[in-house]
Design a protein around this motif. Sequence first.
Motif, PDB file in Angstrom:
ATOM      1  N   TYR A 191       0.927  -1.181   0.028  1.00  0.00           N
ATOM      2  CA  TYR A 191       0.182  -0.192  -0.045  1.00  0.00           C
ATOM      3  C   TYR A 191       0.921   1.357   0.119  1.00  0.00           C
ATOM      4  O   TYR A 191       0.898   2.080  -0.649  1.00  0.00           O
ATOM      5  CB  TYR A 191      -0.822  -0.139   1.386  1.00  0.00           C
ATOM      6  N   LYS A 192       1.985   1.135   1.012  1.00  0.00           N
ATOM      7  CA  LYS A 192       2.843   2.279   0.930  1.00  0.00           C
ATOM      8  C   LYS A 192       3.489   2.572  -0.355  1.00  0.00           C
ATOM      9  O   LYS A 192       3.710   3.619  -0.875  1.00  0.00           O
ATOM     10  CB  LYS A 192       3.977   2.002   1.967  1.00  0.00           C
ATOM     11  N   THR A 193       4.018   1.389  -1.042  1.00  0.00           N
ATOM     12  CA  THR A 193       4.858   1.736  -2.157  1.00  0.00           C
ATOM     13  C   THR A 193       4.018   2.210  -3.488  1.00  0.00           C
ATOM     14  O   THR A 193       4.377   3.008  -4.194  1.00  0.00           O
ATOM     15  CB  THR A 193       5.644   0.396  -2.503  1.00  0.00           C
ATOM     16  N   VAL A 194       2.755   1.418  -3.533  1.00  0.00           N
ATOM     17  CA  VAL A 194       2.021   1.436  -4.834  1.00  0.00           C
ATOM     18  C   VAL A 194       1.237   2.464  -4.806  1.00  0.00           C
ATOM     19  O   VAL A 194       1.014   3.308  -5.725  1.00  0.00           O
ATOM     20  CB  VAL A 194       1.463   0.113  -5.288  1.00  0.00           C
ATOM     21  N   ILE A 195       0.429   2.789  -3.737  1.00  0.00           N
ATOM     22  CA  ILE A 195      -0.566   3.635  -3.600  1.00  0.00           C
ATOM     23  C   ILE A 195       0.023   5.138  -3.134  1.00  0.00           C
ATOM     24  O   ILE A 195      -0.307   5.929  -3.689  1.00  0.00           O
ATOM     25  CB  ILE A 195      -1.773   3.150  -2.496  1.00  0.00           C
TER      26      ILE A 195
END
Lengths: 201, 217
Positions: A191-195
């Motif tokens: 979630y952190k990396t992609v969103i």
Amino acid sequence: MKTRSLGYEIAMTALVLVLIAGIAGALLGLVNHFTKVDAEELVARKATAVYKGELKSFPLQEGISQQIQFEGGRVFGVYVPKDPSVQNVYVLCAEGTGAYKGKLSILINITDGKIKSIAKYEADETPGLGSKALQESYFKQYYDVAITPDFAGFRLVKTAPAVSSEVKAISGASKSSTAVTNAVNAAALWYKTVILKGGAQ
Amino acid sequence: MRNNKLNILTNGVVKSNPTFRLVLGTCPTLAVTTQALNGLAMGAAVTFVLLCSNVMISILKNVIPDRVRIPAFVVIIATFVTVVQMVMQKFLPSLYEALGVFLPLIVVNCIILARAEAFASCNPVLDSALDGIGMGFGFTLSLTFIGIVRELLGAGSFFGLPIGSLGNVSMTVFILPAGGFLVYGTLMALVNFLTRIAENRKYEKSAEHIASAEKEA
């Protein structure tokens, strides 16, 4: 009694067996036609445990999955609501290692940067022991913690948690607790990396 | 004649109960009875397969060549098991998951093959159907019973419903394999004990009859 030739006996035996197998196969084909469950439908059905509503597949962004992968777990599927007016809802299928029988996977609903609900996806933990780490009372500890760009992940502790990112392990089920934490952390990292950071960095 | 049919039906439930008297199919018995509901579902699946395979084998008993009857039986049994498996996966996914590998393993459940070989292959269709229902019901009853006891002692609940604060003092060992053996053995002893009492009473009664008849004479 009339003795029959060897050829006749072989042919009759084979014929009967082939007929039985043929009818059985046809019957199974028919039943299968009505009871077929495809993988996509299976995930969607299980995902209703964490999100009530129709879901569609969301690209996992394979190119960056290398950086997202960490030792304990991985995200293997992401779904978002079909309804375009519902924003910021992600249902993640995450797998965690270190479980009693190797791996377990859970479904995680992340809404507005916070985990809203978690449900079991596939797990085979000991009933009464490890299974306690797959119950709502344990999952609750992960809920409503803000996943910010510098969120470092949940940490498993054995005593009462001091901060919100600490989770108290189930006594007697350290392995299952660890595996669930691994899966949740994999989801949080995705979630952190992609969103939050908008893809590969 | 009617009494005979009733005998066939009740034979599997009491006199030759597959679990407690014949000790057949112990592998699924011990493995799936961690919860009462799982035991019930396993029993129901076995009953369905047993009924269908008994009827089918009884119908085909004159068609199937004697020397290849075992492969023919196995194909018939496997077909019905696969049907149960497909239907369960579609409509009862949580039970399908709970029973796991023991659902396809019904194919080699010795109760089913034993009834096919010992009963269905040499008896008329109706009798075979009754035998299937009776044996299946006996198996279901036993599995549910073991499941209730294990769930109650091991998880403090009854069919998934927690009973008061019993969950806090439950003994997890009863859900684990060791507890399965303990409960199975104890229940088997209990069933045998009760059966013996019943038999003794019957014997005494008939002895009394004979004694009183002799006195009168």
